[in-house]
Each structure stands twice: as structure tokens, then as C-alpha cells.
Design a protein around this motif. Structure first.
Motif, PDB file in Angstrom:
ATOM      1  N   ALA A   8       0.807  -1.224   0.000  1.00  0.00           N
ATOM      2  CA  ALA A   8       0.000   0.000   0.000  1.00  0.00           C
ATOM      3  C   ALA A   8       0.837   1.270   0.000  1.00  0.00           C
ATOM      4  O   ALA A   8       1.977   1.297   0.462  1.00  0.00           O
ATOM      5  N   ASP A   9       0.218   2.326  -0.519  1.00  0.00           N
ATOM      6  CA  ASP A   9       0.772   3.675  -0.422  1.00  0.00           C
ATOM      7  C   ASP A   9      -0.038   4.539   0.528  1.00  0.00           C
ATOM      8  O   ASP A   9       0.427   5.597   0.968  1.00  0.00           O
ATOM      9  N   MET A  10      -1.264   4.105   0.833  1.00  0.00           N
ATOM     10  CA  MET A  10      -2.145   4.828   1.751  1.00  0.00           C
ATOM     11  C   MET A  10      -3.158   3.824   2.280  1.00  0.00           C
ATOM     12  O   MET A  10      -3.414   2.795   1.648  1.00  0.00           O
ATOM     13  N   VAL A  11      -3.731   4.101   3.461  1.00  0.00           N
ATOM     14  CA  VAL A  11      -4.697   3.185   4.047  1.00  0.00           C
ATOM     15  C   VAL A  11      -5.945   3.952   4.472  1.00  0.00           C
ATOM     16  O   VAL A  11      -5.856   5.098   4.920  1.00  0.00           O
ATOM     17  N   LEU A  12      -7.105   3.309   4.293  1.00  0.00           N
ATOM     18  CA  LEU A  12      -8.363   3.837   4.815  1.00  0.00           C
ATOM     19  C   LEU A  12      -8.932   2.760   5.721  1.00  0.00           C
ATOM     20  O   LEU A  12      -9.163   1.628   5.282  1.00  0.00           O
ATOM     21  N   CYS A  13      -9.144   3.091   7.016  1.00  0.00           N
ATOM     22  CA  CYS A  13      -9.489   2.052   7.980  1.00  0.00           C
ATOM     23  C   CYS A  13     -10.071   2.664   9.245  1.00  0.00           C
ATOM     24  O   CYS A  13     -10.129   3.887   9.398  1.00  0.00           O
ATOM     25  N   ARG A  14     -10.520   1.794  10.157  1.00  0.00           N
ATOM     26  CA  ARG A  14     -10.917   2.211  11.491  1.00  0.00           C
ATOM     27  C   ARG A  14      -9.680   2.698  12.258  1.00  0.00           C
ATOM     28  O   ARG A  14      -8.544   2.548  11.791  1.00  0.00           O
ATOM     29  N   SER A  15      -9.909   3.236  13.462  1.00  0.00           N
ATOM     30  CA  SER A  15      -8.780   3.784  14.222  1.00  0.00           C
ATOM     31  C   SER A  15      -8.719   3.212  15.635  1.00  0.00           C
ATOM     32  O   SER A  15      -8.607   3.941  16.616  1.00  0.00           O
ATOM     33  N   ARG A  53      -4.348  12.942  -2.889  1.00  0.00           N
ATOM     34  CA  ARG A  53      -3.171  12.603  -2.087  1.00  0.00           C
ATOM     35  C   ARG A  53      -2.429  11.395  -2.654  1.00  0.00           C
ATOM     36  O   ARG A  53      -1.198  11.378  -2.697  1.00  0.00           O
ATOM     37  N   LEU A  54      -3.171  10.383  -3.092  1.00  0.00           N
ATOM     38  CA  LEU A  54      -2.509   9.186  -3.622  1.00  0.00           C
ATOM     39  C   LEU A  54      -1.827   9.444  -4.960  1.00  0.00           C
ATOM     40  O   LEU A  54      -0.963   8.676  -5.367  1.00  0.00           O
ATOM     41  N   THR A  55      -2.214  10.499  -5.621  1.00  0.00           N
ATOM     42  CA  THR A  55      -1.589  10.818  -6.907  1.00  0.00           C
ATOM     43  C   THR A  55      -0.538  11.922  -6.766  1.00  0.00           C
ATOM     44  O   THR A  55      -0.058  12.458  -7.761  1.00  0.00           O
ATOM     45  N   ASP A  56      -0.169  12.255  -5.525  1.00  0.00           N
ATOM     46  CA  ASP A  56       0.845  13.278  -5.253  1.00  0.00           C
ATOM     47  C   ASP A  56       1.967  12.662  -4.416  1.00  0.00           C
ATOM     48  O   ASP A  56       1.881  12.609  -3.191  1.00  0.00           O
ATOM     49  N   PRO A  57       3.032  12.157  -5.066  1.00  0.00           N
ATOM     50  CA  PRO A  57       4.103  11.476  -4.328  1.00  0.00           C
ATOM     51  C   PRO A  57       4.724  12.331  -3.219  1.00  0.00           C
ATOM     52  O   PRO A  57       5.075  11.803  -2.156  1.00  0.00           O
ATOM     53  N   ALA A  58       4.837  13.637  -3.432  1.00  0.00           N
ATOM     54  CA  ALA A  58       5.442  14.498  -2.413  1.00  0.00           C
ATOM     55  C   ALA A  58       4.564  14.561  -1.166  1.00  0.00           C
ATOM     56  O   ALA A  58       5.062  14.513  -0.033  1.00  0.00           O
ATOM     57  N   GLU A  59       3.249  14.650  -1.356  1.00  0.00           N
ATOM     58  CA  GLU A  59       2.329  14.694  -0.220  1.00  0.00           C
ATOM     59  C   GLU A  59       2.341  13.364   0.536  1.00  0.00           C
ATOM     60  O   GLU A  59       2.329  13.330   1.775  1.00  0.00           O
TER      61      GLU A  59
END
Length: 366
Positions: A264-271, A331-337
Motif C-alpha cells: 500500500a501507499d495509503m490506508v483507509l481504515c478504522r482507528s 493525495r494518492l496521486t501526489d508522491p510528495a504529499e
């Protein structure tokens, strides 16, 4: 080297059953104790119906079972019946402690910890670990007569609290995501190069997350984003495929969380506290969607990551397909972010919490 690491071999009893949020830190501690003291004995205390019956034997530790003591949040008839239930569980827990020759009891909260604390009180020293900033009833009670109290985050209202973080598996804290990326993408049949979103809602899945992210499938595909989505073993997820676009891969459950994080490069999940700690430790930018029940502890868990710039927080009621696309795509399409958020996440972690807690436990056992 402390006396606890050099003296007589101790027997450590860990009480952390019910949910993965209690079991995983207990097992990470057990592994750390065995690394520091290979001759130590670690015994887990659990209940007949918890996840521990699957997870703990798989990790190679003996599991002793006692009746659970459900802890009502509000005054009910069940609360009036608690003394009898507690007495039975305490009696059985005490028999386990005597039989295994316990030198220390380590509780992580939940249904099994309260009887363990009462069974140990005055007989065996106690260490309490609290993962949430808002402690549950079991740990609030146990902390009153514990030898040491360890907590995950500052501001946890328990007496004598020492902030150490959450014990995590070494497969997570030592994870080299970049080195494993190609293997992980191949394992899940994901696009080797596309920015990839990891989605999960706890061990059983989360319907609101499932519906919102699968509803955003076209927007994610059009942006060139791949998805690995664990929807839960009791749920199904039908996702439309878009030829020529990165794959959207639904799976019931993630057996290899290390590979899922590496893919993964980013995650969407519970906390949940455990999830926030793992996501921070591996340096993944996150969109946290707190579970909308309980006393608000999941939103509290996410706050430090949000404040650090490592994560975004979305209330469950506001999670729609449009909101997923709005937050994830730019965000997922912005490597710097992504790099900025990932660096902020890593800066929050307590990667050595397992061994820090193990040393506390061994010192108390001594």
C-alpha cells in the motif's frame, strides 16, 4: 543487563483476550519476553469464545481458559449479577496462577483481565498495559494495585502511568515496505506500479467503509489507483472491473498484514489503538474512520496522527463514495504529499515498546 534478565527463569501470565486489540499486544510482549529470556515461560489467559482461541495457539503459546466477565457500560440487571460471575472467574484464574507458578500477571484490559487482576492481587505482582487514552473498567481497577502501569499515549488517566507506546509484532516494526513492495503486489495480484489504497474495517470488516470505498471504484480507477480491500469474512463485496485500469482486489481477510502494508501507499481504515500504532510504525499515510460507538476512543486514538499531519479523520456518518474520492485521489496521486504524510507517521511511533514492556515485566517478576 537488569537482574530480571539475568536471574531465575520467570513465569509470565498475560491476560489479553477477546479482541485482536488486546491479543496482539499481549503476543508481541510474549515474543519480546522470550527474546530477552529464552528460558522464560509465558502462559496466556483467555476465555472460551474470544479470538484468542485462534490467534494464541497459532503463535505457539499455551492458553488457559476462564469464564469471561462482560463489563456493562451502563447499570443493568447484568451489572447486579457481576459479583457471582466475577467470583467464579477469579477462582478459576487463581487456580491457573497457582498451577503454572506465575511470577507476574500482565493485563491488557477486556473481559479476561478483571478476574486475572483480582486473582493476582496480594499474591502475584501485576503490570497493566492500556492501549487507549480512555481506559476501560478492567484496567481502571487493575491499575489501583498494579506494581507498574504502562500506557500507549500521554494523558491516559491511570495512576503512575509510564508512556511506552503499544507492543507490536516485529514483522511490523521491522517492515521494509520498499524492499517487500514487488513481492507484496504480486502476492495480492495488484498492479506493480500503480498508487495503491489499502482498505480494511477491523477483523470482521465494516459495512459503511465497504459501501463507501466500493462506491468510489470508478473514481479511483479513473485516477489510476489500485485497491486492496479486506471486506470481512462475513461480508461480500461485488466490485465492477474497469479494463485497462489498476485492479480493485477484494479479499475476505488479510492473513499477511505485513504484505498488505508493504503493498500500500495509503490506508483507509478504522482507528483502533492497535491499528493506529501499526499504521504509524510502518509509515503509511491514513484516512481514519472511527467506529461510531463506544465512548469515542477511536477518534481520540486518531487525533495525534491527524495533528501530526500523518492522517485525515472522517466521521463514519460522513463517509460517502464522493468523500472517499475527494480525500484519497489528490493525495494518492501526489508522491510528495504521500512522502510528507508517511514521514510524519513514522515520527510518532514507539517501535521498541515490546521490549520496553518486557523489561518492565521481567523487573517486576524479579
Amino acid at each position: 543487563m537488569s537482574k530480571a534478565v539475568s536471574g531465575r527463569a520467570p513465569t509470565v501470565v498475560v491476560a489479553g483476550g477477546g479482541t485482536a486489540g488486546h491479543i496482539e499486544p499481549a503476543m508481541a510482549l510474549a515474543d519480546a519476553v522470550k527474546r530477552l529470556r529464552p528460558d522464560a515461560t509465558v502462559v496466556a489467559l483467555g476465555t472460551p469464545k474470544g479470538l484468542e482461541n485462534e490467534l494464541i495457539p497459532r503463535r505457539g503459546y499455551p492458553l488457559e481458559l476462564i469464564p469471561p466477565v462482560p463489563l456493562p457500560r451502563k447499570p443493568t440487571a447484568d451489572l447486579l449479577r457481576l459479583p457471582l460471575k466475577v467470583r467464579d472467574s477469579v477462582k478459576q484464574a487463581r487456580a491457573v496462577l497457582d498451577r503454572v507458578g506465575a511470577d507476574v500477571v500482565v493485563g491488557f484490559g477486556g473481559y479476561v483481565s478483571l478476574p486475572a487482576y483480582f486473582a493476582a492481587r496480594g499474591r502475584v505482582p501485576i503490570v497493566v498495559h492500556e492501549a487507549n487514552q480512555s481506559p476501560g473498567l478492567a484496567n481502571r481497577v487493575g491499575a489501583r494495585f498494579a506494581a507498574r502501569v504502562a500506557v500507549a499515549v500521554p494523558g491516559t488517566p491511570l495512576p503512575g502511568a509510564e508512556v511506552i507506546g503499544i507492543p507490536l509484532r516485529r514483522s511490523i516494526t521491522s517492515l521494509d515496505r520498499a524492499a517487500l513492495r514487488a513481492e507484496a503486489r504480486k502476492h495480492f495480484d495488484l498492479d506493480p506500479d500503480a498508487p495503491t489504497l489499502l482498505v480494511f474495517g477491523g477483523s470482521q470488516g465494516a459495512r459503511s467503509i465497504n459501501n463507501a470505498v466500493s462506491g468510489a471504484a470508478k473514481d479511483l480507477a479513473d485516477a489510476g489507483i489500485g485497491v486492496l480491500h479486506a471486506h470481512g469474512p462475513k461480508n461480500t463485496l461485488a466490485v465492477q472491473e474497469f479494463p485497462g485500469r489498476p485492479s480493485y482486489v477484494p479479499v475476505p481477510y488479510l492473513e499477511r498484514m505485513d504484505l498488505a502494508y508493504a503493498a500500500a501507499d495509503m490506508v483507509l481504515c478504522r482507528s483502533g489503538a492497535m491499528t493506529v500504532a501499526e499504521v504509524s510504525a510502518v509509515g503509511l499515510p491514513a484516512v481514519f474512520v472511527p467506529l461510531p460507538i463506544g465512548n469515542g476512543e477511536q477518534a481520540t486514538n486518531a487525533k495525534p496522527a491527524v495533528d501530526a499531519g500523518a492522517a485525515l479523520l472522517v466521521p463514519d456518518a460522513e463517509l460517502t463514495p464522493a468523500k472517499v474520492a475527494e480525500l484519497v485521489v489528490p493525495r494518492l496521486t501526489d508522491p510528495a504529499e504521500l512522502a510528507k504524510m508517511g514521514a510524519a507517521a513514522v515520527g510518532m511511533g514507539h517501535r521498541e515498546a515490546d521490549e520496553v514492556l518486557a523489561r518492565i515485566v521481567l523487573e517486576v517478576a524479579e
